[in-house]
Write a protein that holds these residues in place. Structure first.
Motif, PDB file in Angstrom:
ATOM      1  N   GLY A  40     -10.184  11.200  10.579  1.00  0.00           N
ATOM      2  CA  GLY A  40      -9.929  10.144   9.606  1.00  0.00           C
ATOM      3  C   GLY A  40      -9.389  10.665   8.292  1.00  0.00           C
ATOM      4  O   GLY A  40      -8.379  10.175   7.783  1.00  0.00           O
ATOM      5  N   ILE A  41     -10.028  11.660   7.717  1.00  0.00           N
ATOM      6  CA  ILE A  41      -9.664  12.142   6.381  1.00  0.00           C
ATOM      7  C   ILE A  41      -8.391  12.968   6.404  1.00  0.00           C
ATOM      8  O   ILE A  41      -7.547  12.851   5.510  1.00  0.00           O
ATOM      9  CB  ILE A  41     -10.821  12.954   5.776  1.00  0.00           C
ATOM     10  CG1 ILE A  41     -12.071  12.079   5.625  1.00  0.00           C
ATOM     11  CG2 ILE A  41     -10.430  13.540   4.421  1.00  0.00           C
ATOM     12  CD1 ILE A  41     -11.889  10.886   4.720  1.00  0.00           C
ATOM     13  N   ILE A  42      -8.222  13.810   7.403  1.00  0.00           N
ATOM     14  CA  ILE A  42      -7.071  14.715   7.441  1.00  0.00           C
ATOM     15  C   ILE A  42      -5.922  14.130   8.256  1.00  0.00           C
ATOM     16  O   ILE A  42      -4.766  14.144   7.822  1.00  0.00           O
ATOM     17  CB  ILE A  42      -7.491  16.089   8.001  1.00  0.00           C
ATOM     18  CG1 ILE A  42      -8.596  16.697   7.122  1.00  0.00           C
ATOM     19  CG2 ILE A  42      -6.285  17.030   8.063  1.00  0.00           C
ATOM     20  CD1 ILE A  42      -9.156  18.000   7.654  1.00  0.00           C
ATOM     21  N   LEU A  43      -6.210  13.591   9.447  1.00  0.00           N
ATOM     22  CA  LEU A  43      -5.158  13.078  10.328  1.00  0.00           C
ATOM     23  C   LEU A  43      -4.818  11.618  10.070  1.00  0.00           C
ATOM     24  O   LEU A  43      -3.811  11.123  10.568  1.00  0.00           O
ATOM     25  CB  LEU A  43      -5.574  13.260  11.799  1.00  0.00           C
ATOM     26  CG  LEU A  43      -5.868  14.701  12.239  1.00  0.00           C
ATOM     27  CD1 LEU A  43      -6.269  14.730  13.707  1.00  0.00           C
ATOM     28  CD2 LEU A  43      -4.664  15.600  11.986  1.00  0.00           C
ATOM     29  N   TRP A 142      -3.012  11.626 -12.623  1.00  0.00           N
ATOM     30  CA  TRP A 142      -1.884  12.103 -11.838  1.00  0.00           C
ATOM     31  C   TRP A 142      -2.137  11.891 -10.344  1.00  0.00           C
ATOM     32  O   TRP A 142      -3.267  11.777  -9.905  1.00  0.00           O
ATOM     33  CB  TRP A 142      -1.619  13.586 -12.125  1.00  0.00           C
ATOM     34  CG  TRP A 142      -2.856  14.418 -12.219  1.00  0.00           C
ATOM     35  CD1 TRP A 142      -3.645  14.614 -13.318  1.00  0.00           C
ATOM     36  CD2 TRP A 142      -3.466  15.171 -11.165  1.00  0.00           C
ATOM     37  NE1 TRP A 142      -4.715  15.423 -13.003  1.00  0.00           N
ATOM     38  CE2 TRP A 142      -4.631  15.784 -11.698  1.00  0.00           C
ATOM     39  CE3 TRP A 142      -3.152  15.369  -9.821  1.00  0.00           C
ATOM     40  CZ2 TRP A 142      -5.465  16.595 -10.935  1.00  0.00           C
ATOM     41  CZ3 TRP A 142      -3.987  16.174  -9.064  1.00  0.00           C
ATOM     42  CH2 TRP A 142      -5.128  16.777  -9.618  1.00  0.00           C
ATOM     43  N   GLN A 143      -1.060  11.830  -9.598  1.00  0.00           N
ATOM     44  CA  GLN A 143      -1.135  11.522  -8.170  1.00  0.00           C
ATOM     45  C   GLN A 143      -1.119  12.806  -7.330  1.00  0.00           C
ATOM     46  O   GLN A 143      -0.567  13.833  -7.728  1.00  0.00           O
ATOM     47  CB  GLN A 143       0.039  10.630  -7.755  1.00  0.00           C
ATOM     48  CG  GLN A 143       0.083   9.289  -8.469  1.00  0.00           C
ATOM     49  CD  GLN A 143      -1.151   8.471  -8.180  1.00  0.00           C
ATOM     50  OE1 GLN A 143      -1.647   8.441  -7.061  1.00  0.00           O
ATOM     51  NE2 GLN A 143      -1.667   7.793  -9.208  1.00  0.00           N
ATOM     52  N   VAL A 144      -1.727  12.710  -6.165  1.00  0.00           N
ATOM     53  CA  VAL A 144      -1.749  13.807  -5.202  1.00  0.00           C
ATOM     54  C   VAL A 144      -1.016  13.357  -3.949  1.00  0.00           C
ATOM     55  O   VAL A 144      -1.271  12.257  -3.437  1.00  0.00           O
ATOM     56  CB  VAL A 144      -3.200  14.209  -4.852  1.00  0.00           C
ATOM     57  CG1 VAL A 144      -3.211  15.302  -3.794  1.00  0.00           C
ATOM     58  CG2 VAL A 144      -3.946  14.663  -6.096  1.00  0.00           C
ATOM     59  N   MET A 149      -3.116  17.010   0.530  1.00  0.00           N
ATOM     60  CA  MET A 149      -4.413  16.729   1.140  1.00  0.00           C
ATOM     61  C   MET A 149      -4.498  17.319   2.549  1.00  0.00           C
ATOM     62  O   MET A 149      -5.544  17.842   2.950  1.00  0.00           O
ATOM     63  CB  MET A 149      -4.644  15.219   1.185  1.00  0.00           C
ATOM     64  CG  MET A 149      -6.049  14.819   1.585  1.00  0.00           C
ATOM     65  SD  MET A 149      -6.342  13.078   1.261  1.00  0.00           S
ATOM     66  CE  MET A 149      -8.018  12.927   1.900  1.00  0.00           C
ATOM     67  N   ILE A 150      -3.416  17.263   3.299  1.00  0.00           N
ATOM     68  CA  ILE A 150      -3.400  17.846   4.644  1.00  0.00           C
ATOM     69  C   ILE A 150      -3.566  19.356   4.568  1.00  0.00           C
ATOM     70  O   ILE A 150      -4.317  19.960   5.339  1.00  0.00           O
ATOM     71  CB  ILE A 150      -2.107  17.463   5.383  1.00  0.00           C
ATOM     72  CG1 ILE A 150      -2.099  15.958   5.675  1.00  0.00           C
ATOM     73  CG2 ILE A 150      -1.971  18.263   6.669  1.00  0.00           C
ATOM     74  CD1 ILE A 150      -0.818  15.478   6.317  1.00  0.00           C
ATOM     75  N   LEU A 151      -2.872  19.989   3.612  1.00  0.00           N
ATOM     76  CA  LEU A 151      -3.006  21.436   3.449  1.00  0.00           C
ATOM     77  C   LEU A 151      -4.426  21.822   3.061  1.00  0.00           C
ATOM     78  O   LEU A 151      -4.974  22.816   3.569  1.00  0.00           O
ATOM     79  CB  LEU A 151      -2.017  21.930   2.387  1.00  0.00           C
ATOM     80  CG  LEU A 151      -0.535  21.886   2.772  1.00  0.00           C
ATOM     81  CD1 LEU A 151       0.342  22.295   1.593  1.00  0.00           C
ATOM     82  CD2 LEU A 151      -0.267  22.791   3.965  1.00  0.00           C
ATOM     83  N   ALA A 152      -5.033  21.041   2.168  1.00  0.00           N
ATOM     84  CA  ALA A 152      -6.425  21.308   1.794  1.00  0.00           C
ATOM     85  C   ALA A 152      -7.349  21.140   2.992  1.00  0.00           C
ATOM     86  O   ALA A 152      -8.303  21.915   3.178  1.00  0.00           O
ATOM     87  CB  ALA A 152      -6.847  20.379   0.652  1.00  0.00           C
ATOM     88  N   PRO A 368      -3.808   9.378  -0.488  1.00  0.00           N
ATOM     89  CA  PRO A 368      -3.941   9.289  -1.930  1.00  0.00           C
ATOM     90  C   PRO A 368      -2.833   8.499  -2.597  1.00  0.00           C
ATOM     91  O   PRO A 368      -3.058   7.805  -3.583  1.00  0.00           O
ATOM     92  CB  PRO A 368      -3.913  10.759  -2.371  1.00  0.00           C
ATOM     93  CG  PRO A 368      -4.321  11.535  -1.174  1.00  0.00           C
ATOM     94  CD  PRO A 368      -3.805  10.766  -0.005  1.00  0.00           C
ATOM     95  N   GLU A 369      -1.598   8.580  -2.077  1.00  0.00           N
ATOM     96  CA  GLU A 369      -0.494   7.854  -2.690  1.00  0.00           C
ATOM     97  C   GLU A 369      -0.616   6.354  -2.449  1.00  0.00           C
ATOM     98  O   GLU A 369      -0.405   5.537  -3.339  1.00  0.00           O
ATOM     99  CB  GLU A 369       0.827   8.369  -2.119  1.00  0.00           C
ATOM    100  CG  GLU A 369       1.118   9.813  -2.505  1.00  0.00           C
ATOM    101  CD  GLU A 369       2.363  10.332  -1.834  1.00  0.00           C
ATOM    102  OE1 GLU A 369       2.646   9.884  -0.702  1.00  0.00           O
ATOM    103  OE2 GLU A 369       3.049  11.177  -2.420  1.00  0.00           O
TER     104      GLU A 369
END
Length: 396
Positions: A40-43, A142-144, A149-152, A368-369
């Motif tokens: 959910g969070i990454i994919l 500021w936006q991410v 987020m995927i890299l993190a 996030p966007e």
């Protein structure tokens, strides 16, 4: 005339106390819950949204508390800096001292990126100190990008795999303990860790008030699979020792062959594991059973995961290495016993409550966007709005 030789050997105390059990238990929940949060969070899988939010909460809270238990088990916690002043790359313990901070930073960073849009939304609300603290945690407007987020997330997953390998290898390489020195032990750590995190998420799903039917269904499916995997590993582990004349597994079984306590432990563990698998399979057959047995299965799963580590790390140390027989070990009441166990649980509960108080984790972002706060002047009426915490969640 008969000659009698008497051999006198000193009785050595145990080296690892219950703090070690707490550490290995919490760190297994940490890396396993991160794997559950990944869809959910990454994919960005919408059906995993509710489960991933709960898993991320479990991951952050256990990752924050696990190093405290590890420091306490060092006997001289203030000398932890020796790991960094005198590194030994050939030691798994030394490697773990570098992997653990990386895993902590990567996990907290991923959670912060996922929680940041909700923190910014709370910062814009008129909620007194809570809004002000949320603004501080969000650290600007500021936006991410989704790519960041995927890299993190990938970095956090990489450190979680490192933690899995290091915690398993750290115990399995000890040749002085045949019950530890086997390739089956790291796999069993992983299987029981997944069992434990499924139980934890089932409990959090209920006590948090989310009560997602999707989460119950997904966790029960994973729980059944993990129980089958753990049973297969345990059976293969036993057959490896029963059919082999030499080797660490055979030596391990021989060392506990005459112990009634170990036989009762094996029976109790087997019954608990089989009961958990059967009840989890039955609960998957209908929503009513999932609602009825979900929290009970969660407690039983956590019990199985914790007790396996207690047997491996504590009971194994009662087997004498330099003489015949077994050493007695009783859990003391002080900080190296019962108080320490309760204290670590209390610390984890405190971390959970602090996150619940200051972080809107139920609104963890998939993108996030996309989840940037909108203009409040064009916002619909409250009665027509849908909370992000309930999107993709079916209650039951």
């Amino acid at each position: 005339m008969s000659l009698v030789t008497e051999v006198v050997v000193p009785r050595y105390g145990i080296a690892w106390y219950p703090w070690a059990v707490q550490y290995f238990f919490l760190i297994a929940l940490s890396y396993s819950s991160l794997w559950v949060a990944a869809p959910g969070i990454i994919l960005g899988r919408q059906r995993w949204l509710a489960t991933s939010r709960l898993a991320l909460l479990a991951c952050v809270s256990t990752t924050l508390v696990a190093p405290v238990a590890l420091l306490a088990d060092l006997h001289q916690p203030l000398r932890f800096w020796h790991f960094y002043a005198h590194p030994t790359p050939w030691s798994w313990m030394s490697l773990g001292s570098f992997l653990l901070p990386l895993h902590l930073v990567a996990t907290v960073l991923l959670a912060w990126l996922a929680w940041r849009p909700a923190l910014k939304a709370r910062a814009q609300a008129d909620d007194g100190w809570f809004s002000r603290i949320a603004g501080w945690i969000a650290w600007g407007d500021w936006q991410v990008s989704r790519r960041v987020m995927i890299l993190a997330g990938l970095a956090a997953l990489a450190t979680s795999v490192g933690m899995m390998v290091y915690t398993g290898a750290e115990v399995a390489i000890v040749k002085g303990r045949p019950l530890w020195h086997t390739a089956w032990l790291p796999f069993m750590f992983v299987a029981t860790g997944i069992i434990g995190v499924c139980g934890l998420i089932l409990l959090l799903n209920r006590v948090s008030g989310i009560r997602s039917a999707d989460t119950n269904r997904q966790m029960l499916a994973i729980l059944v699979g993990a129980c089958v995997a753990a049973g297969f590993i345990a059976l293969t582990w036993f057959l490896d020792g029963a059919n082999a004349v030499y080797g660490s597994v055979a030596a391990a079984l021989d060392s506990i062959d005459q112990s009634a306590a170990w036989r009762s432990t094996a029976v109790e563990g087997g019954i608990a594991g089989v009961l958990l698998a059967v009840l989890a399979f039955m609960a998957r057959r209908g929503p009513a059973r999932r609602k009825l047995f979900g929290w009970a299965l969660g407690l039983l799963a956590l019990h199985v995961a914790w007790m396996f580590r207690w047997v491996v790390l504590m009971n194994v140390q009662t087997v004498a290495r330099n003489s015949a027989g077994f050493h007695d070990y009783h859990v003391a009441f002080g900080s190296y016993g019962l108080t320490g166990i309760i204290g670590i649980f209390g610390l984890w509960l405190t971390a959970l409550l602090v996150i619940e108080l200051f972080v809107p984790w139920r609104d963890a972002s998939l993108d996030p966007e996309r989840d940037a706060p909108a203009d409040t002047s064009a916002a619909p009426a409250p009665s027509a709005s849908v909370s992000p915490a309930t999107q993709g969640v079916r209650h039951g």
